[in-house]
Scaffold this motif. Structure first.
Motif, short mmCIF file in Angstrom:
data_model
loop_
_atom_site.label_atom_id
_atom_site.label_comp_id
_atom_site.label_asym_id
_atom_site.label_seq_id
_atom_site.Cartn_x
_atom_site.Cartn_y
_atom_site.Cartn_z
N CYS A 59 71.96 12.32 22.43
CA CYS A 59 71.27 10.63 21.95
C CYS A 59 71.31 10.67 21.38
O CYS A 59 72.12 11.46 20.51
CB CYS A 59 69.99 11.91 22.37
N GLU A 61 69.41 9.80 18.64
CA GLU A 61 68.43 9.70 17.65
C GLU A 61 67.31 11.16 18.52
O GLU A 61 67.52 10.66 19.23
CB GLU A 61 67.32 8.87 17.31
N CYS A 63 64.47 12.00 19.02
CA CYS A 63 62.87 12.07 18.98
C CYS A 63 62.12 13.65 18.61
O CYS A 63 62.53 14.14 19.61
CB CYS A 63 61.68 12.02 20.47
N PHE A 65 59.43 14.57 20.08
CA PHE A 65 58.06 15.44 21.06
C PHE A 65 59.16 16.20 21.79
O PHE A 65 58.94 16.70 22.39
CB PHE A 65 57.41 14.68 21.54
N CYS A 66 60.18 15.77 21.55
CA CYS A 66 61.64 16.21 22.41
C CYS A 66 61.30 17.38 22.79
O CYS A 66 61.92 18.63 22.02
CB CYS A 66 62.97 16.03 21.99
N GLY A 111 68.66 14.84 28.01
CA GLY A 111 69.87 14.62 26.78
C GLY A 111 69.30 12.28 27.26
O GLY A 111 68.04 12.35 27.74
N SER A 112 69.88 12.30 27.32
CA SER A 112 70.19 10.58 28.07
C SER A 112 71.27 10.16 28.65
O SER A 112 72.07 10.27 27.96
CB SER A 112 70.16 9.52 25.81
N ARG A 147 65.45 2.07 25.68
CA ARG A 147 65.87 1.32 24.25
C ARG A 147 67.29 0.96 23.82
O ARG A 147 67.83 0.73 23.35
CB ARG A 147 65.15 2.54 23.39
N ARG A 182 59.75 7.19 17.92
CA ARG A 182 60.76 7.04 19.41
C ARG A 182 60.24 5.28 19.55
O ARG A 182 58.81 5.43 19.91
CB ARG A 182 60.32 7.52 20.73
S1 SF4 Z 1 63.00 12.99 24.50
FE1 SF4 Z 1 64.97 11.90 25.67
S2 SF4 Z 1 65.87 11.06 24.43
FE2 SF4 Z 1 64.54 11.56 22.96
S3 SF4 Z 1 65.13 13.40 22.10
FE3 SF4 Z 1 64.53 14.29 23.92
S4 SF4 Z 1 66.18 13.14 25.05
FE4 SF4 Z 1 66.93 11.84 24.12
#
Ligand code: SF4
Length: 452
Positions: A59, A61, A63, A65-66, A111-112, A147, A182
């Motif tokens: 990612c 950045e 978040c 809460f991740c 991840g993203s 995003r 986020r």
């Molecule tokens: S919530 Fe999703 S976008 Fe945000 S850090 Fe975690 S995996 Fe990455």
């Protein structure tokens, strides 16, 4: 005075697994060989095919809460390098299978996954298609971070073959977004949904959260209304699990702004009621779908399943993991790929499947898993019937039936002639009912999130 289920539930330790597998992931066993997994792969029936899960642990950045396994990167080089290994892992996996297999479901999570450049989507899907049978009827699903998506990007992933998207929304309110680091204004999500539909990706799921800092019932209702206005097909509504002792970045969450247990319960109920008012049907613990959605039909016909992605209509018992920390299953057992990345790469460099943990299944595990899956998917299970089907005595669960009495007294479930049923009020606590059948669960452990 009537005592609500919410009040009754206060006496229970609500830290129980989400039961996306049984045994659950903390009970997988470390291994330094890929041999068991290779044997399991050889046992697969080529006619059944496979589902694939590909983890992209990056990612740009974090978040706050991740709860996922991810790494923050500011350059693309580490992703290019990682993808080189994923390509090699796909080859190793295909070589280990008994034959060329069909992949009807491929899911990218993170991840993203949307950190990947458009050309990398094309190349990884081409690699998969060169070694697995994937056609237009296959579901290629991605967890998408709005995003980072542009219109050109959405067009490119649609052209590469992606046909389902799951979008992380969390909450639309700015104060909440700032607190969880986020920033994703409503307009950003709206634009991405518009582009997805424009380029033919109409199967869209939203993930919403309650229990976040500065969330209130009013804000949750506003979030639901705004989300529904974008017309996704499905929702998943999860309670934020605050586990700063496991995820240190959660220490950035202002704890004093977190809703208490009662407020969490109210937020959960408010979201559920509002989604139903909007015409969505409750699916299991935390999913919602349109009445004409395949997931709703699957639930009504009792062919809904639970896997590591949550609820699914995918009935394939084989989900093969690709990528660091990815988790999967075969009929013989569960498998989790290694993390961190250096171990993942080292194993692939050595020509090994990057397995870090496995869990072979006993006959009893398989029976208990079936019970738990039926509780989580159907809110009903005929215990004697299931025992017979699995070759166990009809009264095999006599001690569990005794343990259920306390939940029965609290109207969380009923038991009649061995048929365990959850009424609507018991739905939020189905994990508690399922936990009764979990022989691995240690009382009082803090590894799991609260049931509500
Ligand atoms: S919530 Fe999703 S976008 Fe945000 S850090 Fe975690 S995996 Fe990455």
């Amino acid at each position: 005075m009537t005592v609500s289920i919410a009040e009754k539930s206060e006496k229970y330790d609500l830290r129980v697994p989400r039961y996306t597998s049984y045994p659950t992931s903390p009970h997988f066993l470390e291994t330094d060989t890929d041999q068991d997994y290779r044997d399991w792969l050889k046992n697969l029936d080529p006619k059944v095919g496979v589902s694939l899960y590909i983890h992209i642990p990056f990612c740009d950045e974090m978040c706050s809460f991740c709860g996922c396994y991810t790494k923050i990167v500011k350059r693309y080089d580490p992703i290019t390098d990682y993808l080189k290994y994923v390509h090699r892992e796909i080859e190793l996996l295909a070589e280990a299978l008994p034959a060329r297999m069909t992949a009807k479901h491929v899911h990218w999570g993170g991840g993203s996954p949307t950190m990947l450049k458009a050309e990398d989507w094309k190349s990884i899907i081409e690699k998969l298609k060169s070694l697995f049978d994937i056609d237009d009827s296959s579901e290629l699903a991605v967890e998408l971070d709005p995003r980072t998506a542009t219109e050109d990007y959405v067009k490119a992933i649609a052209e590469a073959g992606i046909n389902r998207a799951s979008i992380g929304v969390q909450d639309f309110h700015e104060e909440v977004q700032v607190a969880i680091n986020r920033i994703q204004p409503f307009g950003v999500t709206k634009d991405v949904v518009g582009w997805l539909k424009k380029y033919g990706i109409t199967s869209i799921n939203f993930d919403l959260l309650y229990g976040l800092p500065f969330q209130s019932t009013e804000r949750v209702l506003d979030m639901v209304d705004k989300a529904v206005s974008l017309e996704p097909k499905r929702f998943a509504v999860f309670g934020y699990a605050h586990v700063p002792w496991m995820k240190s970045h959660m220490k950035l969450i202002p704890e004093e702004a977190l809703p208490n247990a009662k407020e969490r319960w109210e937020q959960m109920e408010a979201a559920a009621s509002r989604l139903e008012e909007h015409g969505f049907v409750k699916i299991g613990l935390d999913h919602y779908a349109r009445p004409d959605d395949e997931m709703t039909r699957a639930m009504k016909e009792e062919r809904l399943h639970r896997n590591f992605q949550g609820y699914t209509v995918d009935n394939n018992p084989v989900m093969l993991p690709l990528g660091a920390s990815s988790i999967g299953q075969t009929p013989d057992g569960y498998v989790a790929n290694v993390q961190p990345l250096r171990d993942y790469k080292r194993m692939i460099d050595n020509g090994q499947l990057p397995v870090g943990r496995t869990r072979s299944l006993t006959e009893e595990d398989i029976l208990r898993r079936a019970v738990i899956e039926q509780i989580m998917c159907n809110m009903k299970v005929d215990l004697p019937k299931l025992c017979r089907e699995h070759g166990f005595d009809e009264d095999f669960f006599a001690s569990e039936e005794e343990k259920l009495q306390v939940l029965i007294e609290d109207d969380i479930c009923t038991l009649s002639n061995g048929v365990l049923t959850l009424p609507e009020e018991g739905r939020p606590l189905m994990r508690m009912v399922a936990a009764t059948f979990d022989t691995y669960l240690q009382k009082g452990q803090k590894k799991h999130s609260r049931a509500v």
